[in-house]
Write a protein that holds these residues in place. Structure first.
Motif, PDB file in Angstrom:
ATOM      1  N   SER A 176       0.841  -1.187   0.000  1.00  0.00           N
ATOM      2  CA  SER A 176       0.000   0.000   0.000  1.00  0.00           C
ATOM      3  C   SER A 176       0.880   1.243   0.000  1.00  0.00           C
ATOM      4  CB  SER A 176      -0.865  -0.027   1.262  1.00  0.00           C
ATOM      5  OG  SER A 176      -1.459   1.222   1.506  1.00  0.00           O
ATOM      6  N   THR A 177       0.405   2.296  -0.630  1.00  0.00           N
ATOM      7  CA  THR A 177       1.184   3.534  -0.678  1.00  0.00           C
ATOM      8  C   THR A 177       1.074   4.369   0.598  1.00  0.00           C
ATOM      9  OG1 THR A 177      -0.657   4.677  -1.754  1.00  0.00           O
ATOM     10  CG2 THR A 177       1.034   3.709  -3.187  1.00  0.00           C
ATOM     11  N   ASN A 178       0.168   3.988   1.493  1.00  0.00           N
ATOM     12  CA  ASN A 178       0.038   4.746   2.742  1.00  0.00           C
ATOM     13  C   ASN A 178       0.025   3.831   3.973  1.00  0.00           C
ATOM     14  OD1 ASN A 178      -2.525   3.685   2.298  1.00  0.00           O
ATOM     15  ND2 ASN A 178      -3.592   5.491   3.099  1.00  0.00           N
ATOM     16  N   ASP A 179       0.829   2.799   3.936  1.00  0.00           N
ATOM     17  CA  ASP A 179       0.945   1.865   5.054  1.00  0.00           C
ATOM     18  C   ASP A 179       1.862   2.485   6.111  1.00  0.00           C
ATOM     19  OD1 ASP A 179       1.387  -0.276   6.801  1.00  0.00           O
ATOM     20  OD2 ASP A 179       1.705  -1.728   5.191  1.00  0.00           O
ATOM     21  N   VAL A 180       1.343   2.701   7.320  1.00  0.00           N
ATOM     22  CA  VAL A 180       2.162   3.294   8.376  1.00  0.00           C
ATOM     23  C   VAL A 180       3.296   2.367   8.810  1.00  0.00           C
ATOM     24  CG1 VAL A 180       0.316   4.790   9.254  1.00  0.00           C
ATOM     25  CG2 VAL A 180       0.665   2.509  10.258  1.00  0.00           C
ATOM     26  N   LYS A 228       6.624   3.091   1.004  1.00  0.00           N
ATOM     27  CA  LYS A 228       6.661   2.525  -0.348  1.00  0.00           C
ATOM     28  C   LYS A 228       8.083   2.131  -0.752  1.00  0.00           C
ATOM     29  CE  LYS A 228       5.847   3.761  -5.174  1.00  0.00           C
ATOM     30  NZ  LYS A 228       5.253   4.733  -6.097  1.00  0.00           N
ATOM     31  N   GLU A 234      -3.818   3.346  -1.993  1.00  0.00           N
ATOM     32  CA  GLU A 234      -3.920   3.762  -0.599  1.00  0.00           C
ATOM     33  C   GLU A 234      -4.799   2.770   0.155  1.00  0.00           C
ATOM     34  OE1 GLU A 234      -5.105   7.842  -0.327  1.00  0.00           O
ATOM     35  OE2 GLU A 234      -3.234   8.536  -1.235  1.00  0.00           O
TER      36      GLU A 234
END
Length: 175
Positions: free
Chosen positions: A124-128, A132, A151
Motif C-alpha cells: 500500500s502507498t500509505n501503510d504506516v 513505499k 492507498e
C-alpha cells in the motif's frame, strides 16, 4: 492439487480479515496457528511453520502472508532452505524502522536473500508500517514481483480489506 496456507502477522487475522476470507473461499486453505500472536518470538514461529509444512508437498504449496507473516516466511526460507510453489506477501512491515514498538526484535535482522520461488509483494502507498520505498526494496531483495494496491493502509480489515476479491485474483497468478 495446490494447498494454501495463510501466515498472519502480529496479533493474528480476525474473522473480518482478508486472510480469513481467503480461507473460506479457497479449497485446501489452512491457517498456520502460532502459540503467541501478541508476543511473537521468531524461533517459535519458525518451528511452528516447519512442524505444519514438513510433511507437505512443498512443490504444490503456496503461502499467503500478511504483515509480520511475510518477514517470518523470509526467515523460514533462510533457516530451513525450503522451496515452495509460491508466496503472496502482503504488506510486509519495516520492523527496522517501526512507527511503534511491538516487541518484534527477535525478527531482526531482516532476511534479504532472494526467495527461490515465485513471489509477489503487494503493498500500500500509505501503510504506516512500511514506506513505499522500503516495500520496493524488500521486493527487489527477495526477487518478488511488485503490485501496488494504492492507498490501502496496512491492507487489513481496519482498512476495509475483509472480502478482497482482487487479492484472490492476484493469488491466481502464482498458480
Amino acid at each position: 492439487m495446490i494447498k494454501y496456507f495463510t501466515l498472519p502477522g502480529y496479533g493474528n487475522s480476525g474473522p473480518e480479515h482478508w486472510q480469513t476470507y481467503f480461507e473460506q473461499k479457497l479449497d485446501n486453505c489452512h491457517r498456520i496457528e502460532q502459540d503467541s500472536w501478541d508476543k511473537p518470538v521468531l524461533e517459535d514461529w519458525l518451528t511452528r511453520i516447519e512442524e505444519v509444512l514438513q510433511h507437505e508437498d512443498l512443490s504444490n504449496t503456496i503461502l499467503i502472508t500478511h504483515s509480520l507473516g511475510g518477514i517470518t516466511l523470509a526467515h523460514w526460507i533462510a533457516k530451513y532452505k525450503r522451496t515452495i510453489k509460491g508466496a503472496l506477501i502482503v504488506a510486509p512491515p519495516d520492523i527496522e524502522n517501526p512507527h511503534e514498538d511491538f516487541g518484534v526484535h527477535t525478527f531482526l535482522p531482516l532476511p534479504l536473500n532472494a526467495l527461490p520461488f515465485k513471489s509477489i509483494v503487494a503493498y500500500s502507498t500509505n501503510d504506516v508500517w512500511c514506506a513505499k520505498e522500503r516495500a520496493l526494496f524488500f521486493a527487489k531483495q527477495w526477487g518478488s514481483s511488485i503490485v501496488e494496491i494504492g492507498e490501502a493502509g496496512h491492507v487489513n480489515d481496519a482498512a476495509g480489506y475483509g472480502a478482497w476479491p482482487d487479492g484472490l485474483e492476484l493469488l491466481k497468478t502464482l498458480v
